[in-house]
Scaffold this motif. Structure first.
Motif, PDB file in Angstrom:
ATOM      1  N   UNK A  69      16.728 -29.180  71.102  1.00 19.75           N
ATOM      2  CA  UNK A  69      17.741 -29.639  70.141  1.00 19.75           C
ATOM      3  C   UNK A  69      18.487 -28.479  69.506  1.00 19.75           C
ATOM      4  N   UNK A  70      17.954 -27.296  69.615  1.00 24.10           N
ATOM      5  CA  UNK A  70      18.614 -26.113  69.062  1.00 24.10           C
ATOM      6  C   UNK A  70      19.306 -25.279  70.138  1.00 24.10           C
ATOM      7  N   UNK A  71      19.308 -25.795  71.368  1.00 35.63           N
ATOM      8  CA  UNK A  71      19.901 -25.083  72.510  1.00 35.63           C
ATOM      9  C   UNK A  71      19.377 -23.654  72.579  1.00 35.63           C
ATOM     10  N   UNK A  72      18.078 -23.529  72.412  1.00 31.54           N
ATOM     11  CA  UNK A  72      17.440 -22.213  72.426  1.00 31.54           C
ATOM     12  C   UNK A  72      16.246 -22.232  73.366  1.00 31.54           C
ATOM     13  N   UNK A  73      15.726 -21.069  73.613  1.00 29.07           N
ATOM     14  CA  UNK A  73      14.534 -20.916  74.429  1.00 29.07           C
ATOM     15  C   UNK A  73      13.771 -19.704  73.963  1.00 29.07           C
ATOM     16  N   UNK A  99      19.836 -20.496  74.783  1.00 29.66           N
ATOM     17  CA  UNK A  99      19.461 -20.881  76.139  1.00 29.66           C
ATOM     18  C   UNK A  99      20.290 -20.198  77.207  1.00 29.66           C
ATOM     19  N   UNK A 100      21.571 -19.929  76.932  1.00 27.79           N
ATOM     20  CA  UNK A 100      22.425 -19.358  77.977  1.00 27.79           C
ATOM     21  C   UNK A 100      22.058 -17.920  78.327  1.00 27.79           C
ATOM     22  N   UNK A 101      21.222 -17.260  77.553  1.00 30.87           N
ATOM     23  CA  UNK A 101      20.783 -15.904  77.897  1.00 30.87           C
ATOM     24  C   UNK A 101      19.507 -15.918  78.730  1.00 30.87           C
ATOM     25  N   UNK A 102      18.967 -17.101  79.013  1.00 30.48           N
ATOM     26  CA  UNK A 102      17.695 -17.207  79.723  1.00 30.48           C
ATOM     27  C   UNK A 102      17.837 -17.499  81.210  1.00 30.48           C
ATOM     28  N   UNK A 103      19.058 -17.517  81.724  1.00 32.46           N
ATOM     29  CA  UNK A 103      19.334 -17.717  83.146  1.00 32.46           C
ATOM     30  C   UNK A 103      18.795 -19.036  83.675  1.00 32.46           C
ATOM     31  N   UNK A 117       5.207 -30.252  74.874  1.00 27.76           N
ATOM     32  CA  UNK A 117       6.322 -31.196  74.723  1.00 27.76           C
ATOM     33  C   UNK A 117       6.958 -31.052  73.341  1.00 27.76           C
ATOM     34  N   UNK A 118       6.145 -30.917  72.305  1.00 26.77           N
ATOM     35  CA  UNK A 118       6.682 -30.719  70.952  1.00 26.77           C
ATOM     36  C   UNK A 118       7.529 -29.455  70.887  1.00 26.77           C
ATOM     37  N   UNK A 119       7.014 -28.383  71.468  1.00 21.00           N
ATOM     38  CA  UNK A 119       7.719 -27.104  71.463  1.00 21.00           C
ATOM     39  C   UNK A 119       9.028 -27.217  72.247  1.00 21.00           C
ATOM     40  N   UNK A 120       8.978 -27.864  73.396  1.00 15.04           N
ATOM     41  CA  UNK A 120      10.165 -28.031  74.229  1.00 15.04           C
ATOM     42  C   UNK A 120      11.250 -28.814  73.486  1.00 15.04           C
ATOM     43  N   UNK A 121      10.867 -29.894  72.823  1.00 18.69           N
ATOM     44  CA  UNK A 121      11.833 -30.702  72.066  1.00 18.69           C
ATOM     45  C   UNK A 121      12.448 -29.907  70.919  1.00 18.69           C
TER      46      UNK A 121
END
Length: 139
Positions: free
Chosen positions: A32-36, A100-104, A24-28
């Motif tokens: 917030x950075x719109x990354x994955x 995030x948009x490159x992760x489909x 959950x910490x990692x996901x948050x």
């Protein structure tokens, strides 16, 4: 994300809660950075000082539920070893970090947040789903 375990993790239930808290910490952090991330490394240190390590890759990235399940299963496997004396430190390290948009996949929770905001808008809760999708993609 890492946690020092005092007392050491010795039971599957505690391992599951530890995995969930880190996920959950990692996901948050990434939401917030719109990354994955497309690579995830789990490490744990046992009582003998041995560092255990497992790595996963997924081109579409990981969400909190996927990270939780992978980490939980691996921690339980390490704890089920007859020689296991407990885990003193556990960490999750993301790799291959991308927008995030490159992760489909949609950014975690973004669609739901827009949907909730539109539902509570003064316009009355009716909204154009196509417009919502355009708004999500334009960010």
């Amino acid at each position: 994300m890492s946690v020092d375990c005092d007392p050491p993790v010795r039971h599957a239930t505690v391992a599951a809660f530890t995995a969930r808290a880190l996920a959950v910490q990692l996901d948050r952090l990434f939401a917030v950075r719109a990354a994955g991330f497309a690579r995830l490394t789990l490490t744990a240190t046992n009582a003998d000082g041995v560092v255990l390590c497992r790595e996963w890759r997924h081109d579409n990235g990981f969400d909190a539920d996927e990270v939780t399940e992978l980490a939980r299963a691996q921690l339980v496997a390490w704890l089920s070893d007859e020689a296991a004396t407990g885990l003193f430190a556990v960490s999750l390290v993301p790799g291959d970090i991308r927008p995030w948009f490159t992760l489909e996949r949609e950014p975690r929770g973004l669609h739901d947040r827009f949907h909730s905001a539109l539902q509570s808008s003064p316009l009355g809760g009716e909204h154009d789903e196509v417009g919502l999708q355009r708004l999500v993609r334009s960010r």
